[in-house]
Structure formats: C-alpha cells, structure tokens
Design a protein around this motif. Structure first.
Motif, PDB file in Angstrom:
ATOM      1  N   ASN A 127     -71.962  38.672  27.735  1.00 24.72           N
ATOM      2  CA  ASN A 127     -71.417  39.279  26.661  1.00 24.72           C
ATOM      3  C   ASN A 127     -72.064  38.378  25.442  1.00 24.72           C
ATOM      4  OD1 ASN A 127     -67.927  38.830  28.044  1.00 24.72           O
ATOM      5  ND2 ASN A 127     -68.548  40.777  27.630  1.00 24.72           N
ATOM      6  N   MET A 128     -72.400  37.723  25.803  1.00 24.04           N
ATOM      7  CA  MET A 128     -73.744  36.193  25.169  1.00 24.04           C
ATOM      8  C   MET A 128     -75.118  37.207  25.066  1.00 24.04           C
ATOM      9  SD  MET A 128     -72.559  31.805  25.547  1.00 24.04           S
ATOM     10  CE  MET A 128     -70.845  31.996  25.476  1.00 24.04           C
ATOM     11  N   ALA A 129     -75.426  37.150  25.659  1.00 26.20           N
ATOM     12  CA  ALA A 129     -76.979  38.289  26.307  1.00 26.20           C
ATOM     13  C   ALA A 129     -76.445  39.897  25.690  1.00 26.20           C
ATOM     14  CB  ALA A 129     -77.296  38.477  27.576  1.00 26.20           C
ATOM     15  N   ILE A 130     -74.934  40.596  26.149  1.00 26.77           N
ATOM     16  CA  ILE A 130     -75.314  41.680  24.489  1.00 26.77           C
ATOM     17  C   ILE A 130     -75.138  42.221  23.830  1.00 26.77           C
ATOM     18  CG2 ILE A 130     -73.377  43.580  24.864  1.00 26.77           C
ATOM     19  CD1 ILE A 130     -72.083  42.899  27.440  1.00 26.77           C
ATOM     20  N   ARG A 232     -68.207  47.924  20.880  1.00 24.83           N
ATOM     21  CA  ARG A 232     -69.005  49.309  19.965  1.00 24.83           C
ATOM     22  C   ARG A 232     -70.692  48.173  19.319  1.00 24.83           C
ATOM     23  NH1 ARG A 232     -63.746  48.787  17.524  1.00 24.83           N
ATOM     24  NH2 ARG A 232     -63.753  47.269  16.227  1.00 24.83           N
ATOM     25  N   GLN A 233     -70.720  47.365  19.309  1.00 25.78           N
ATOM     26  CA  GLN A 233     -72.023  45.976  18.740  1.00 25.78           C
ATOM     27  C   GLN A 233     -73.530  47.543  20.480  1.00 25.78           C
ATOM     28  OE1 GLN A 233     -72.360  42.366  17.660  1.00 25.78           O
ATOM     29  NE2 GLN A 233     -73.795  42.370  16.857  1.00 25.78           N
ATOM     30  N   ALA A 234     -72.773  46.609  20.975  1.00 24.64           N
ATOM     31  CA  ALA A 234     -73.618  47.280  22.271  1.00 24.64           C
ATOM     32  C   ALA A 234     -74.084  48.648  21.899  1.00 24.64           C
ATOM     33  CB  ALA A 234     -73.016  46.979  23.283  1.00 24.64           C
ATOM     34  N   ARG A 235     -73.299  49.634  21.721  1.00 20.84           N
ATOM     35  CA  ARG A 235     -73.897  50.675  21.561  1.00 20.84           C
ATOM     36  C   ARG A 235     -75.780  50.831  20.619  1.00 20.84           C
ATOM     37  NH1 ARG A 235     -68.784  53.934  19.266  1.00 20.84           N
ATOM     38  NH2 ARG A 235     -68.029  54.011  21.405  1.00 20.84           N
ATOM     39  N   MET A 236     -76.369  49.533  19.191  1.00 20.90           N
ATOM     40  CA  MET A 236     -77.046  49.516  19.126  1.00 20.90           C
ATOM     41  C   MET A 236     -78.394  48.790  20.351  1.00 20.90           C
ATOM     42  SD  MET A 236     -75.647  47.420  15.853  1.00 20.90           S
ATOM     43  CE  MET A 236     -76.942  46.909  15.457  1.00 20.90           C
ATOM     44  N   VAL A 237     -77.583  47.823  21.689  1.00 25.47           N
ATOM     45  CA  VAL A 237     -78.799  48.175  22.261  1.00 25.47           C
ATOM     46  C   VAL A 237     -79.541  49.337  22.411  1.00 25.47           C
ATOM     47  CG1 VAL A 237     -79.139  46.747  24.570  1.00 25.47           C
ATOM     48  CG2 VAL A 237     -77.769  46.084  22.852  1.00 25.47           C
ATOM     49  N   ARG A 262     -70.980  53.633  29.525  1.00 31.55           N
ATOM     50  CA  ARG A 262     -70.907  54.239  28.076  1.00 31.55           C
ATOM     51  C   ARG A 262     -70.877  53.311  26.785  1.00 31.55           C
ATOM     52  NH1 ARG A 262     -65.928  54.791  30.187  1.00 31.55           N
ATOM     53  NH2 ARG A 262     -64.504  53.919  28.856  1.00 31.55           N
ATOM     54  N   SER A 263     -71.344  52.194  26.152  1.00 24.24           N
ATOM     55  CA  SER A 263     -72.138  51.555  24.737  1.00 24.24           C
ATOM     56  C   SER A 263     -73.117  51.431  25.359  1.00 24.24           C
ATOM     57  CB  SER A 263     -70.874  50.096  24.932  1.00 24.24           C
ATOM     58  OG  SER A 263     -69.574  50.290  24.811  1.00 24.24           O
ATOM     59  N   LEU A 264     -73.728  51.040  26.545  1.00 21.62           N
ATOM     60  CA  LEU A 264     -75.731  50.338  26.850  1.00 21.62           C
ATOM     61  C   LEU A 264     -75.895  52.044  26.795  1.00 21.62           C
ATOM     62  CD1 LEU A 264     -75.520  47.435  28.687  1.00 21.62           C
ATOM     63  CD2 LEU A 264     -75.903  47.404  25.869  1.00 21.62           C
ATOM     64  N   GLU A 265     -76.528  52.753  26.162  1.00 18.24           N
ATOM     65  CA  GLU A 265     -77.104  53.433  26.396  1.00 18.24           C
ATOM     66  C   GLU A 265     -78.295  54.367  27.968  1.00 18.24           C
ATOM     67  OE1 GLU A 265     -80.371  56.429  23.823  1.00 18.24           O
ATOM     68  OE2 GLU A 265     -79.329  55.120  22.444  1.00 18.24           O
ATOM     69  N   ARG A 266     -79.040  53.107  27.980  1.00 19.87           N
ATOM     70  CA  ARG A 266     -80.100  53.334  28.618  1.00 19.87           C
ATOM     71  C   ARG A 266     -79.638  51.657  29.883  1.00 19.87           C
ATOM     72  NH1 ARG A 266     -85.885  52.058  26.512  1.00 19.87           N
ATOM     73  NH2 ARG A 266     -86.688  52.170  29.049  1.00 19.87           N
ATOM     74  N   SER A 267     -78.425  52.356  30.514  1.00 16.40           N
ATOM     75  CA  SER A 267     -77.827  51.694  31.633  1.00 16.40           C
ATOM     76  C   SER A 267     -77.654  52.291  33.097  1.00 16.40           C
ATOM     77  CB  SER A 267     -76.626  51.450  30.796  1.00 16.40           C
ATOM     78  OG  SER A 267     -75.529  52.502  30.810  1.00 16.40           O
ATOM     79  N   GLU A 268     -77.546  51.816  34.251  1.00 14.06           N
ATOM     80  CA  GLU A 268     -77.482  51.826  35.396  1.00 14.06           C
ATOM     81  C   GLU A 268     -76.201  50.860  35.463  1.00 14.06           C
ATOM     82  OE1 GLU A 268     -80.778  51.188  38.529  1.00 14.06           O
ATOM     83  OE2 GLU A 268     -81.417  51.899  36.434  1.00 14.06           O
ATOM     84  N   VAL A 269     -75.337  51.241  37.111  1.00 13.39           N
ATOM     85  CA  VAL A 269     -74.299  50.638  37.098  1.00 13.39           C
ATOM     86  C   VAL A 269     -74.305  50.620  38.966  1.00 13.39           C
ATOM     87  CG1 VAL A 269     -71.439  50.099  37.405  1.00 13.39           C
ATOM     88  CG2 VAL A 269     -72.780  51.393  35.251  1.00 13.39           C
ATOM     89  N   CYS A 270     -74.146  49.068  39.266  1.00 17.01           N
ATOM     90  CA  CYS A 270     -74.428  48.962  40.737  1.00 17.01           C
ATOM     91  C   CYS A 270     -72.848  48.213  40.717  1.00 17.01           C
ATOM     92  CB  CYS A 270     -74.874  47.818  40.956  1.00 17.01           C
ATOM     93  SG  CYS A 270     -75.042  47.024  42.454  1.00 17.01           S
ATOM     94  N   LEU A 271     -71.654  48.873  41.470  1.00 20.16           N
ATOM     95  CA  LEU A 271     -70.837  48.175  42.502  1.00 20.16           C
ATOM     96  C   LEU A 271     -70.905  47.392  43.648  1.00 20.16           C
ATOM     97  CD1 LEU A 271     -67.587  48.180  41.148  1.00 20.16           C
ATOM     98  CD2 LEU A 271     -67.491  50.298  42.546  1.00 20.16           C
ATOM     99  N   MET A 272     -70.718  46.076  43.388  1.00 17.97           N
ATOM    100  CA  MET A 272     -70.662  45.687  44.920  1.00 17.97           C
ATOM    101  C   MET A 272     -69.382  46.145  46.021  1.00 17.97           C
ATOM    102  SD  MET A 272     -73.627  43.200  43.808  1.00 17.97           S
ATOM    103  CE  MET A 272     -74.372  43.387  45.703  1.00 17.97           C
ATOM    104  N   ASP A 273     -69.805  46.977  46.857  1.00 18.42           N
ATOM    105  CA  ASP A 273     -68.454  46.859  47.914  1.00 18.42           C
ATOM    106  C   ASP A 273     -68.135  44.870  48.654  1.00 18.42           C
ATOM    107  OD1 ASP A 273     -66.958  47.609  49.010  1.00 18.42           O
ATOM    108  OD2 ASP A 273     -67.563  47.713  50.661  1.00 18.42           O
TER     109      ASP A 273
END
Length: 401
Positions: A127-130, A232-237, A262-273
């Motif tokens: 969160n701090m990094a975002i 919401r602020q993450a949409r600026m990233v 949805r907030s981070l425009e250029r993002s990809e998600v990795c869900l680790m099983d």
C-alpha cells in the motif's frame, strides 16, 4: 470487590505504560543505518544493475525478502529496509500508517538518488508503494503488489493477534506474545496455508516491534484505506504493475487483487494456488519466477519453473538446469529448484508488460475464483493456433472457451 478493582486498575495502568514504549537504535553504523525523517532505519544493498526496492509488510521485516533478494541480486541492485517500528529500525511512539510509510520510502529513494526504480511491496508495505507511485511517478518505474488490502474490511486477523491490537489492553496481550513463543506461533500460523511452512524468522519478527507500532500502524492504515481512498488514488499510477495474491490467504482477502486490477491501469494479476499470505516463503521458486519475468520481460523464467516442476525424481540441480536449457536450445535463466505450482496468470486486458504472452481476459471480475474456463483450456487452444497468430481472425484478444 475492592481487590478486583485495584487489580484491574493496575493492569490498565501497566498496559497504558507499555503502550507508550519506544525503542531507539543506540549504535548505528553508516553501512547499515540511515537517518530518515528523524529516525534511524536499517537498510541493505546488494547486487548490481537496475534498482529494485523491497518493502516488507506489517509485523515483519526485510528478512522476509532474503530469498528473493538473493535471486534478484544476480541482475539488479536490490535495496531493502526495515520500516519504522519494525525489524531493527527505530520504534517511535507515532508516525505510522500508509502515508508516513510512503514518505519514508520517498526519503529512502531520494537518499540513493533512485528514479524509475522497481518497487516490490508486501501487505501494508505494498500500500505504501502504491501511494509512492501515485505521489511520485518519477521514482517508481515498475510496481509489484503482493497480498495488499484495498479496503479496510479486507484484513482479518486471528483472534490472539487481534487481541494484541486492541486499545488500552492490547499492549498487555502483545507483550505476552513477545515473551511466549507459543503465543506468537498462534499469531502467525494463519499467515501461511500450510503451518509446517511457517519460517522461524517470521515468528521472531512478530516480537521485534512495540505495542504502539503494531496497533497504530494497523489502525491508521485501516482509516487510510476506508472508502476505497487509496484504490481511487491508484488510478493515477501509469507504470506497469503486477498484482500477486495467494488463493488461500486468510489475512488479506485475495479478492482485493480484483480491486487493484481495476484501479491500476497497466496491471496484470497472478493468483497463486495453494498459497497463503506469504508467497515469498511458501512458493519460493514460483514467486521468484513471477517477479523476475515481470521485471525483465522474459517469460522463460516462468517456462523453466513449469518444466522443473514436471521433472521426475530429485530436485533439479544447477547442472541439470543447464542441461535442460541446452536441450531446449534456449538460454533459460537459472532457477532455484523445483516448486509445485499451478500458474494462474490473469490479466485485466489493459497494457501488458512486454513478456510476450498476450492478454488472457479483457477484465478482472469481482470473483477471481469464477473464471470462464481454465488456464489449461486457454493454453491448449493457444497451442492449436499457428505460431505468431495470437489473436483470432476478428482481431480480438484470445479468450478461454
């Protein structure tokens, strides 16, 4: 009755006194400590190459990154630090939460002159990094968000640990756990999917803070996350971002990854099983491969881990890795052994990060566990298409059937 009242008042008084406990570093060698924002911060620098900053989370320290840092140091200059209130850094009475942590990270990067650095954050450290990326876009070049809550109600602590964060009486419960290791084990056991994978360093780090740092960091962070403020602020990233979540995370709701997607425009998600809240120690090889593939844009890190997981017999050695690479006719990056992992690399359909794998789904749904189809089906369909033809005849992105 009077005796009971006196005992209660005495316990409350002791708890209040413990809640005001602080800690200052007495000896601070310049090679190990920096003075930032008026506090001494323990840090480490290793490797050589483009900069990568690793930020630990709540109730943890930079030791959580030891295995990833060693792997990244082969190609990057890796910077680690103990956040204020945790590890070996100063533990003041106040100055906690996401905003303060972001300011500390900015001061840390400014000290080393870092610009467009890759920042990997875990838990509240993510969160701090975002916030750092949103407030100072020139500092962050790539962003990795690991097991980070997007809303205040997405954090769920085990009862013994929750008691240690309560106002007034919380300091007593925290000091109890600080003294008694079995209590700390109860705190930290839900942080991993398999209790046998709980490292001793994680249990030890839980006792290296103060009641004020533990409770105030959590309380202030929850307030800062309320109402989806940070999301919401993450949409600026605008930088490329990788979002990692453990499918069996009991501390942070893994569906928070959908919010960040949805907030981070250029993002990809990795869900680790089969992974809980600490993928960097639960799924070392798979997690390291995801980070390396994202930071370098080289998907062969992921390909090799998949091949290594399918090797029969013993764990693959370095010589076996080289032989496998030669067999494939590729320069496959070195791995760290074999790790059982089913990779669910889920993208939200926006700009990728140059790893050449294309997009899988146009959007990240609310429920990450209800995908239309499976990764295996997608891969099978992808193999049936001619080489170089990643899109359908109508020009749309490939989808699972």
């Amino acid at each position: 009755m009077i005796v009971i009242l006196v005992v209660v008042l005495l316990l409350v008084g002791v708890s209040v006194a413990l809640g005001r406990t602080t800690h200052q570093v007495e000896s601070a060698p310049e090679t190990e400590y920096l003075e930032l924002e008026g506090i001494w911060v323990r840090y480490g620098v290793t490797g050589g190459g483009p900069p990568v900053v690793l930020v630990h989370g709540w109730l943890s320290s930079s030791r959580i990154w030891e295995q990833l840092a060693g792997r990244l140091a082969q190609r990057f200059t890796v910077y680690t630090l103990d956040l204020s209130g945790f590890g070996d850094s100063d533990k003041p009475l106040s100055g906690y939460g996401i905003r303060y942590g972001s300011r500390l990270l900015y001061a840390f990067c400014a000290h080393f002159g870092l610009t467009h650095a890759s920042v990997v954050g875990h838990d509240l450290g993510a969160n701090m990094a975002i916030k750092l990326a949103a407030d100072h876009p020139d500092v962050v070049g790539r962003l990795v968000v690991v097991a980070a809550p997007a809303q205040e109600d997405q954090m769920d602590l085990p009862t013994p640990l929750w008691l240690a964060t309560l106002p007034v009486v919380g300091p007593l419960f925290y000091m109890l756990g600080k003294v008694l290791r079995p209590v700390r084990v109860l705190w930290m056991r839900p942080f991993v999917a398999d209790p046998e994978e709980l490292p001793e360093e994680v249990v030890e780090d839980a006792a290296r803070s103060t009641p004020a740092a533990v409770s105030k960091t959590l309380r202030v962070a929850r307030r800062e996350l309320s109402g989806g403020r940070l999301a919401r602020q993450a949409r600026m990233v605008r930088v490329p971002a990788l979002i990692v979540a453990g499918e069996e995370d009991q501390i942070v709701d893994p569906h928070s990854a959908a919010v960040w997607g949805r907030s981070l425009e250029r993002s990809e998600v990795c869900l680790m099983d089969g992974c809980g809240h600490l993928p960097m120690v639960e799924r070392v090889a798979g997690f390291n491969a995801q980070i390396l593939a994202f930071l370098t844009g080289d998907s062969r890190y992921l390909d090799y881990v998949e091949r290594a997981a399918g090797m029969p017999g013993e764990e693959p050695t370095e010589s076996m890795e080289a032989a496998a690479a030669e067999e494939e006719g590729e320069d496959v990056p070195s791995g760290e052994g074999r790790e059982e992992i089913r990779r669910d690399l889920l993208r939200n359909g926006r700009s990728g990060t140059g790893d050449g794998r294309g997009k899988i789904f146009p959007e990240v749904p609310e429920n990450l566990f209800e995908w239309p189809g499976s990764w295996e089906e997608y891969q099978a369909g992808r193999r049936r298409r001619p080489e170089g033809d990643e899109e359908g005849s109508d020009g749309e992105e490939p989808r699972s059937s």
